[in-house]
Every structure is written in structure tokens, then in C-alpha cells.
Design a protein around this motif. Structure first.
Motif: not given
Length: 365
Positions: A280-284, A244-255, A269-276, A257-261
Motif C-alpha cells: 500500500a505504498i505508492p509506486r513513485h 521526509p526522513r521518517a517516511l523514507e525509513q518507514h518504507i525501508i523497513d516495509v521493503v 513475477d515480482v514487480s514494482l506494481d506488485m510490491l506497491s 520485511r515484505e520483500l526480503i524477509q
């Protein structure tokens, strides 16, 4: 020295020293070539000792092989190439640095062909240990000055240089003891100093092997991440339900903030599992966002973010930060991986890009 022993030792010394000089002036992988030549010099030194143990009759004086003069020069060149990578040593300067070693190879050959009673062996040893003492102390001090002025976090190369510099100071002490024994004729420390030299060489041998292992492991980790990114990219080609567009935008904002900023992408050692776990966002769902919104697999996104960060750091720091230090600061496990990703992203190596920035700065000024 006489007979078979004299001929075997002389031929081996000339061949090994000549091979090391040829390898040094023809092997072009700077600055690693200095470590490679030093590694083989240690091997040649140890084999020389084993030859004496196998052939010596217990009465003949063991003349020191002149390899002791090559170690501090190689270490200094390695440190200089690491901390002053923009400055390239000319062939003439390299030849001058190796001149004492070359002269002592000639002296060793002359002394080996003289009768034991002539005093040539003791005279050569006195000259050799004096030159070693001066060389070890001079280059060790120069290396300390180099790394004491370096900025940024310590890398595997920094650690190796400092460890080998400590060994240089230790070898300088042992060299002084052996020079004292030759001049005075007695030992005042209660044990043979020469076997301790080989103990120090064994430590240097182990440190270089550990360094190569660490560098190789770091490269393997980055290669594994690149392979994982390719696998994720192939999976992205398969049809998946759109978020869903709203969920995708929410994940983009979180990424963002948490990954870039927060610069989590700089964590090696960063990994997709670590970011998940961190968000608290599912890996898939994260995978879908990276593939659909950013058009990159996770590790490709991380590599691009790190290279963008390195471009900013190069423009800020210029030549004051070594590229080795920068690669580790950006989160790469080895300088080799950093160079590969950097050239794939920019079309230039880090050195070429830094030189280009320097030229542009001069033009603007």
C-alpha cells in the motif's frame, strides 16, 4: 534396393549421419548441443521417410535408417549434463557411446549395396531393431535413475527430460513389435508399428520446440526487466522531491520485511506494481527509496538479492542441486539470465563459483 532409389537413400543416409556426428563433436554449447543434434536427427529421420514415400514403388523393403540408436544416447547425455553438471564426458567416452550408431551406419551402407534377395536387408533390420530395443531400455532406465535422485523444484529442463524418457519407453515397445514381426513374419497387433515411430518422433519434435520457446520467452522476460531497470535508473538521475526522513525509513523497513524477509524477491513475477499493491505504498515513493537509499533500480535490486540468495544456496547444497534448478528457485525465468546476472555480480559463472567453493572447502578440511 536397386538403381536411383538405392543410391539416393544411401548417399542421403551417409551424409546426414556424418553431418550429425561432426556437429556433435564440434558444437561446444553443452548441454544444449545434445538437444540441438537430437532435433536435427529427428528432421533427418522424417526427411528419410518422405524420400521413401516419394520414391518407393510399393514392393521394396524399407530399411530403417540407423538414427534410432542416436536418440537415447543424446537424451542420456543431456540428462547427465543437467543433473551431473560437474562431471564432463571425455571425448573417448563420447566416442564409445556413439560406437553402436557408427557401426550400424556401416552395416546400413553394406546392406544397401546388396541385392534384395540376398537377405542382407532383413539381417540388418533384425540387428538394428535388437540394438535399438536394448539401447532404448538401458538409457531410459539410467535417465530415470538420474532424475529420481535430483532435488529441488522441477524446471523446464526436468520436464522435457521426463517427457522424452516416456517417449523412449514407448519407442522401446514399438521396436519390440517390429522385431517380433521380422522374426515371426506376422503382426499380432492389428496395425503397422513403423508409422507409429514417426508419430512419436513428431511428438519429440514438438516437445523440443516448446522447450526452446519457453526458454526463449523466459530470457525475453528477464531482458525486459533489465531494460526496465535501466529506464528507471535514468529516471533516477532527474531531480525529484526528497521524501521526509521518517517516511523514507518507514518504507525501508516495509521493503526489508515484505520483500526480503518474506522472500518475495524469489517470485519470478515480482514487480514494482506488485510490491506497491502488497505494501500500500505508492509506486513513485518506492522508486525513490530504491534509487536513493539502495542506489539501485528495482529490478537491479531484485537481481542482486537473488544472486546473494544463490550464493548461500551453493554453499549449502554444493553439487547436490543442479544450476538449472537453482536458477528457477532464485526466481529467474531461464538459466541464461541467471548466468548473465551471476557473472555480472560476482565476476564468475555459477559453475566456476561452485568449483571455487568446493576447492576452498577441501582446503579448510
Amino acid at each position: 534396393m536397386n538403381g536411383l532409389l538405392a543410391n539416393a537413400v544411401l548417399i542421403y543416409t551417409l551424409l546426414s549421419c556424418g553431418a550429425l556426428l561432426i556437429a556433435f563433436f564440434n558444437y561446444r554449447a553443452q548441454p544444449r548441443r545434445y538437444v540441438v543434434v537430437g532435433f536435427w536427427a529427428i528432421c533427418a529421420h522424417i526427411v528419410y521417410k518422405l524420400m521413401w514415400l516419394a520414391l518407393i514403388d510399393g514392393q521394396q523393403y524399407e530399411m530403417p535408417i540407423p538414427l534410432g540408436l542416436i536418440y537415447p544416447v543424446l537424451l542420456y547425455l543431456f540428462a547427465h549434463a543437467h543433473y551431473r553438471s560437474a562431471e564432463v564426458a571425455s571425448p573417448m567416452r563420447l566416442a564409445l557411446l556413439f560406437l553402436p550408431f557408427s557401426l550400424h551406419v556401416v552395416l546400413f551402407a553394406v546392406a544397401s549395396m546388396q541385392p534384395v534377395a540376398s537377405g542382407w536387408a532383413m539381417g540388418y533390420s533384425t540387428c538394428y531393431y535388437g540394438a535399438c530395443l536394448l539401447s532404448l531400455l538401458t538409457y531410459a532406465i539410467l535417465i530415470v535413475r538420474l532424475y529420481s535422485r535430483a532435488d529441488g523444484p522441477s524446471t523446464a529442463t526436468d520436464i522435457l527430460i521426463r517427457q522424452l524418457t516416456v517417449l523412449c519407453f514407448g519407442l522401446a515397445i514399438l521396436t519390440y513389435v517390429m522385431l517380433y514381426e521380422i522374426l515371426v513374419g506376422t503382426s499380432s497387433i492389428g496395425f503397422e508399428a513403423r508409422p507409429m515411430v514417426y508419430f512419436f518422433l513428431a511428438i519429440g519434435f514438438a516437445l523440443v520446440l516448446k522447450y526452446w520457446w519457453t526458454e526463449g520467452a523466459g530470457k525475453a522476460v528477464d531482458d525486459e526487466k533489465l531494460a526496465a531497470a535501466s529506464g528507471e535508473q535514468k529516471q533516477a538521475d532527474l531531480p525529484t522531491p526528497k521524501l521526509p526522513r521518517a517516511l523514507e525509513q518507514h518504507i525501508i523497513d516495509v521493503v526489508e520485511r515484505e520483500l526480503i524477509q518474506s522472500k518475495l524477491f524469489l517470485n519470478p513475477d515480482v514487480s514494482l506494481d506488485m510490491l506497491s499493491q502488497h505494501t500500500a505504498i505508492p509506486r513513485h515513493q518506492l522508486t525513490q527509496v530504491f534509487n536513493r537509499h539502495y542506489q539501485k533500480a528495482f529490478y537491479q535490486f531484485i537481481a542482486a538479492a537473488r544472486i546473494e540468495y544463490s550464493l548461500v544456496r551453493i554453499s549449502e547444497m554444493g553439487d547436490t542441486m543442479t544450476l538449472d534448478s537453482l536458477s528457477y528457485e532464485c526466481g529467474f525465468n531461464s538459466k541464461t539470465s541467471f548466468n548473465r546476472y551471476f557473472k555480472a555480480y560476482t565476476g564468475m559463472t555459477p559453475s566456476e563459483y561452485r568449483a571455487f567453493c568446493g576447492q576452498m572447502l577441501c582446503v579448510l578440511q
